[in-house]
Design an enzyme around this catalytic site. Structure first.
Site, PDB file in Angstrom:
ATOM      1  N   LYS A  73       0.956  -1.174   0.030  1.00 57.21           N
ATOM      2  CA  LYS A  73       0.021   0.056  -0.052  1.00 57.21           C
ATOM      3  C   LYS A  73       0.808   1.325   0.070  1.00 57.21           C
ATOM      4  O   LYS A  73       1.940   1.144   0.578  1.00 57.21           O
ATOM      5  CB  LYS A  73      -0.866  -0.228   1.295  1.00 57.21           C
ATOM      6  CG  LYS A  73      -1.812   0.957   1.146  1.00 57.21           C
ATOM      7  CD  LYS A  73      -2.994   0.854   2.590  1.00 57.21           C
ATOM      8  CE  LYS A  73      -3.851   1.678   2.820  1.00 57.21           C
ATOM      9  NZ  LYS A  73      -4.668   1.451   3.896  1.00 57.21           N
ATOM     10  N   SER A 148      -9.497   1.330   2.738  1.00 58.36           N
ATOM     11  CA  SER A 148      -8.772   2.030   1.922  1.00 58.36           C
ATOM     12  C   SER A 148      -7.576   1.232   1.101  1.00 58.36           C
ATOM     13  O   SER A 148      -6.943   1.627   0.525  1.00 58.36           O
ATOM     14  CB  SER A 148      -8.013   3.243   2.676  1.00 58.36           C
ATOM     15  OG  SER A 148      -7.231   2.630   3.800  1.00 58.36           O
ATOM     16  N   SER A 172      -9.964  -0.985   7.021  1.00 58.62           N
ATOM     17  CA  SER A 172      -9.267  -0.930   5.603  1.00 58.62           C
ATOM     18  C   SER A 172      -8.515  -2.299   4.996  1.00 58.62           C
ATOM     19  O   SER A 172      -8.265  -2.130   3.914  1.00 58.62           O
ATOM     20  CB  SER A 172      -8.358   0.425   5.645  1.00 58.62           C
ATOM     21  OG  SER A 172      -8.971   1.327   5.528  1.00 58.62           O
TER      22      SER A 172
HETATM   23  N1  GLN Z   1     -13.356   3.795   6.632  1.00 59.06           N
HETATM   24  C1  GLN Z   1     -12.805   4.056   7.960  1.00 59.06           C
HETATM   25  C2  GLN Z   1     -12.272   5.608   7.873  1.00 59.06           C
HETATM   26  O1  GLN Z   1     -12.410   6.209   6.691  1.00 59.06           O
HETATM   27  C3  GLN Z   1     -11.638   3.197   8.174  1.00 59.06           C
HETATM   28  C4  GLN Z   1     -10.431   3.426   7.127  1.00 59.06           C
HETATM   29  C5  GLN Z   1      -9.185   2.614   7.473  1.00 59.06           C
HETATM   30  O2  GLN Z   1      -8.986   1.660   8.136  1.00 59.06           O
HETATM   31  N2  GLN Z   1      -8.019   3.160   7.177  1.00 59.06           N
HETATM   32  O3  GLN Z   1     -11.777   6.109   8.789  1.00 59.06           O
END
Ligand code: GLN
Length: 473
Positions: A73, A148, A172
């Site tokens: 990532k 994400s 994510s």
């Molecule tokens: N959807 C959550 C957020 O936007 C989790 C994102 C993540 O785990 N990085 O904060």
């Protein structure tokens, strides 16, 4: 191919490392224009390393993982290789050092092919908030990949890479893994080093492996775990061999089913989850109804804590230390304002505003931390009676890419409690709804990754969902 397949193929000389990497790079070049799962592809270095691996393999001077490809990532700092965090702010940022997990995979001989797309600063659930564009789902290009870590999930699902490293602050790793039909492990908070991972919310962020199978995740965990003196939240564990545990019998283990999470399931997800439960009961597992009562407050607590920490973490992108630089600003204020106005996307700015507000209204932040503690205590109590907990990773299949899903936070309800409590959890594929994968989440007590992998692997030994590949490509 899985990592296990690649190890066998290289060992039995079915292909050389160079052939493998060359093949994958060609496939990535053709496919990335459809999926947009890579931000940076490191063609030259990957091929050079492949040649080196083949050379060393000739003299048996390698371990078995030498030459196995991976991608990470784009928030893991990679020395000399662009690390954008999905943001315009860092679009030209080239780190001068490697994050600890990158050091570890390099040391093991894996070849990092490139950096995968992600929601800007890891904020989002659908991978719609990347400066570099949305990531598509290989099962259906009209659907989101989930976020994400959507670039990683999409690339694995499309068989462009066998595995990746992602991060999970509120789901994510697990959500994109569920949408794309792969296996994704979020480790316990403190289990892996966060050194050199660009922060979103430091008390929630945690890294983990993503791959086709639980076994591949265990192989990666063997490499990336272990104590790091550069991260003071990293627990001082000895490295272990996680493959040792995965085949143990799980007969007699007790699984908790949280009633609140099973109450409002859509009929499709409910049917598929019940089928997965039947597989577990055939393996001799016992089921117990349990309660996770803070389900609604968990969303509020998560978004208050995550936004507050993000507002603080992202203050360093001021155009001086880091970030987008406007030439010749007249005043320091102009530099800050221009840098932050132009460098951050809309979602990130929303979170910074929210976080700054929450930090000023300090009673909200304190209340959120109290709810977090209640959630944590409840899990600790539950794990005195059950060995693990299962629940769906999500209640709906991946959404259409055309629709904008602005701060649709309600759907994070299935994943965020795990982060608030710092627990390990894994997503495994358990079926399809309208040709779109659906996942199940398994959660175990803190630092019992070996048990988590064991339970998940036993499921995969008796099912084939993790072995389905999209035929759109
Ligand atoms: N959807 C959550 C957020 O936007 C989790 C994102 C993540 O785990 N990085 O904060």
């Amino acid at each position: 191919m899985t990592i296990v397949d690649i190890i066998k193929g290289l060992k039995n000389k079915h292909f050389s490392c160079y052939e493998l990497i060359k093949f994958l790079l060609t496939k990535i070049k053709q496919t990335n224009k459809h999926l947009n799962c890579f931000i940076t592809i490191d063609y030259k270095k990957a091929l050079k390393q492949a040649n080196k691996c083949d050379f060393l393999r000739k003299f048996n001077q390698t371990n078995e993982l030498y030459g196995v490809p991976i991608a990470v990532k784009d928030l893991f700092c990679t020395k000399g290789l662009k690390t954008t965090c999905g943001s315009k702010m860092l679009k030209n940022f080239i780190p001068t050092y490697n994050s600890t997990l990158i050091e570890k995979i390099q040391h093991a001989g894996l070849i990092n092919i490139g950096k995968t797309n992600m929601d800007e600063f890891a904020m989002g659930s659908y991978n719609e908030h990347s400066f570099f564009g949305r990531v598509k789902n290989p099962w259906n290009f009209n659907l989101v990949s989930g976020g994400s870590s959507g670039g990683s999930a999409s690339a694995i699902s499309a068989c462009l890479i066998p595995a990746s490293l992602g991060t999970d602050t509120g789901g994510s790793i697990r959500l994109p893994s569920s949408f794309c039909g792969i296996t994704g492990l979020k480790t316990s908070y403190g289990f892996l080093s966060r050194y050199g991972i660009i922060s979103y919310s430091s008390s929630l962020d945690q890294a983990g492996p993503m791959a086709h199978t639980v076994k591949d995740c265990a192989i990666l965990l063997n490499i990336i775990s272990g104590c790091d003196k550069f991260d003071s939240t990293n627990i001082n564990f000895k490295t272990d061999n996680y493959l040792k545990y995965i085949n143990k019998s799980i007969k007699g283990k007790k699984i908790g089913l949280p009633i609140e999470y099973f109450k409002n399931l859509t009929s499709n997800v409910s049917c598929i989850t019940q089928e997965a439960i039947r597989v577990f009961s055939k393996l001799g597992i016992k089921f117990i109804d349990i309660s996770l009562p803070y389900i609604d407050s968990a969303i509020s607590a998560y978004y208050i804590i995550a936004s507050a920490e993000a507002a603080s973490n992202l203050s360093k992108y001021d155009g001086i230390k880091y970030g987008y630089y406007k030439i010749n600003p007249k005043t320091i204020e102009e530099l800050y304002v221009n840098t932050r106005t132009n460098g951050f996307g809309k979602e990130v700015k929303t979170r910074i505003l929210l976080g700054t507000y929450f930090l000023n209204k300090s009673n909200l932040f304190i209340k959120a931390k109290k709810i977090r503690k209640l959630i944590y205590n409840n899990f600790i109590k539950l794990f005195k009676t059950v060995d693990c907990i299962i629940l769906p990773t999500n209640n709906y299949i991946a959404k259409q890419t055309q629709k904008k899903n602005n701060l649709n936070i309600q759907e994070d309800i299935y994943t965020i409690s795990v982060n608030l409590a710092g627990l390990p959890a894994i997503n495994i594929p358990i079926g399809f709804v309208k040709n779109c994968p659906i996942g199940l989440q398994i959660i175990t007590p803190h630092f019992t990754e070996h048990l988590l992998l064991n339970i998940a692997h036993c499921y995969q030994k008796h099912t084939h969902w993790h072995l389905n590949y999209p035929n759109s490509l």
